[in-house]
Each structure stands twice: as structure tokens, then as C-alpha cells.
Write a protein that holds these residues in place. Structure first.
Motif: not given
Length: 94
Positions: A47-59, A87-94
């Protein structure tokens, strides 16, 4: 009458001793508790890693200095839009 105090002492020590071994916080439960703690620590790390990844993306998306590559990636992912002959290939998660 002289045996009442030693008998009572043995009973009390036996009660608390058995609770210390087999009680809900006793020695026998220690292994299960440590296993649960390990799982919870692993979950916290994820969860901490996910939060840090999202914080970087928000920044990267903050006003004034939005990263053009991230904006394009989000637009293409959300809108499923592409350039001609792309061609666009949908991705469910990053």
C-alpha cells in the motif's frame, strides 16, 4: 489449615501459568500472531508503494508543470483514442 495457603498459591500460579501458555496472548498463539503481523507488514509495504506511485503521478499532473507524456498517456488510456493507423490496447492497471 497449614495447607490452605500453599494450595491457594499453587492454584493461582497454575491458573496464570496456563493462561500464559494457552491463553489468547500466550506462548502457543505467538507463532500465529507473528505470521499475521508478517502478512500485515507485507500489505502495508504494498500500500505504501502504491501510495508513493500515485503521489508521483499526482505531482506530475499538478497545475503549472504537467508532464506532457503523462497527460497524453492518460488521455489515450481513458479515451481509447489514437492517431491514424495506430492500434490502441487498453490496460487495466499501471
Amino acid at each position: 489449615m497449614a495447607l490452605i495457603l500453599p494450595a491457594l498459591t499453587i492454584a493461582v500460579v497454575g491458573y496464570f501459568g496456563s493462561y500464559a501458555i494457552w491463553g489468547e496472548r500466550g506462548v502457543m498463539v505467538l507463532g500465529d500472531t507473528e505470521a499475521k503481523l508478517g502478512l500485515q507488514q507485507e500489505k502495508l509495504a504494498q500500500l505504501t508503494a502504491t501510495r508513493e506511485r500515485l503521489a508521483r503521478r499526482i505531482h506530475l499532473m499538478e497545475d503549472g508543470h504537467a508532464d506532457p507524456d503523462l497527460v497524453e498517456e492518460l488521455a489515450r488510456t481513458r479515451l481509447m483514442d489514437g492517431a491514424p493507423n495506430q492500434v490502441a490496447i487498453p490496460r487495466s492497471a499501471h
